[in-house]
Design a protein around this motif. Structure first.
Motif, PDB file in Angstrom:
ATOM      1  N   THR A  62       0.848  -1.186   0.000  1.00 47.63           N
ATOM      2  CA  THR A  62       0.000   0.000   0.000  1.00 47.63           C
ATOM      3  C   THR A  62       0.886   1.239   0.000  1.00 47.63           C
ATOM      4  O   THR A  62       2.116   1.134   0.037  1.00 47.63           O
ATOM      5  N   ALA A  63       0.287   2.416  -0.018  1.00 44.99           N
ATOM      6  CA  ALA A  63       0.992   3.697   0.068  1.00 44.99           C
ATOM      7  C   ALA A  63       2.123   3.775  -0.969  1.00 44.99           C
ATOM      8  O   ALA A  63       3.294   3.884  -0.630  1.00 44.99           O
ATOM      9  N   GLU A  64       1.734   3.703  -2.242  1.00 45.33           N
ATOM     10  CA  GLU A  64       2.702   3.765  -3.351  1.00 45.33           C
ATOM     11  C   GLU A  64       3.795   2.702  -3.209  1.00 45.33           C
ATOM     12  O   GLU A  64       4.972   2.960  -3.472  1.00 45.33           O
ATOM     13  N   ASP A  65       3.407   1.529  -2.768  1.00 45.42           N
ATOM     14  CA  ASP A  65       4.313   0.387  -2.606  1.00 45.42           C
ATOM     15  C   ASP A  65       5.424   0.639  -1.592  1.00 45.42           C
ATOM     16  O   ASP A  65       6.446  -0.031  -1.601  1.00 45.42           O
ATOM     17  N   ARG A  66       5.233   1.576  -0.682  1.00 46.44           N
ATOM     18  CA  ARG A  66       6.226   1.870   0.352  1.00 46.44           C
ATOM     19  C   ARG A  66       5.909   1.147   1.664  1.00 46.44           C
ATOM     20  O   ARG A  66       6.715   1.131   2.573  1.00 46.44           O
TER      21      ARG A  66
END
Length: 167
Positions: free
Chosen positions: A87-91
């Protein structure tokens, strides 16, 4: 089905719905007005206390809200279930694990975050004692680094939500 058993069932169903691409489900009533409350009721109709399904839906909803990319998980313990998403731009990698064993000592789980270089950020453990109790508790959960990944200790009949942040 009551207590932690109900919570684990609902958490796993929610995870499988997400894994299967379901984006909207209207399955859980807040209160069941019929004679049988059943396992789907999120709020007890008499006391207005949250029921186990509320904790499962709340935990999964907060952990995986906003979309993301479902990632493959595999396990070597038959009494466990796992689900993970970036999630969260893959961060951020969020992992949900259920422990469906009543063994007194709980269960130790080792996590290998293959392809994700991250640090443990936070963890929550939802459980009931005894497992049939409707009194679900949420408490902080720590992961310890081990060679090749992370280790977490899960109480019997519990749901863990673990978050890892990219370095």
């Amino acid at each position: 089905t009551q207590g932690a058993t109900q919570m684990l069932l609902i958490a796993e169903l929610a995870g499988e719905y997400i894994r299967g691409g379901v984006e909207l489900a209207t399955f859980w009533p807040l209160r069941n007005l019929g004679p049988n409350t059943g396992y789907r009721e999120a709020i007890d109709r008499e006391s207005s206390a949250p029921r186990a399904s509320y904790f499962a839906l709340s935990a999964m909803g907060q952990a995986f809200a906003g979309g993301g990319t479902v990632v493959h998980t595999r396990k070597d313990k038959p009494s466990a279930w796992s689900f993970a998403a970036l999630t969260a731009e893959d961060r951020r990698l969020v992992v949900a694990i259920t422990n469906k064993t009543l063994l007194e000592g709980g269960m130790q789980v080792d996590l290998a975050l293959e392809g994700f270089e991250g640090e443990f950020a936070s963890g929550l453990l939802y459980s009931a004692n005894p497992a049939e109790s409707e009194k679900i508790r949420a408490e902080a959960l720590e992961c310890e680094p081990v060679e090749g990944g992370w280790r977490v200790e899960l109480k019997p009949y519990s749901l863990a939500i673990l978050k890892f942040e990219k370095r």
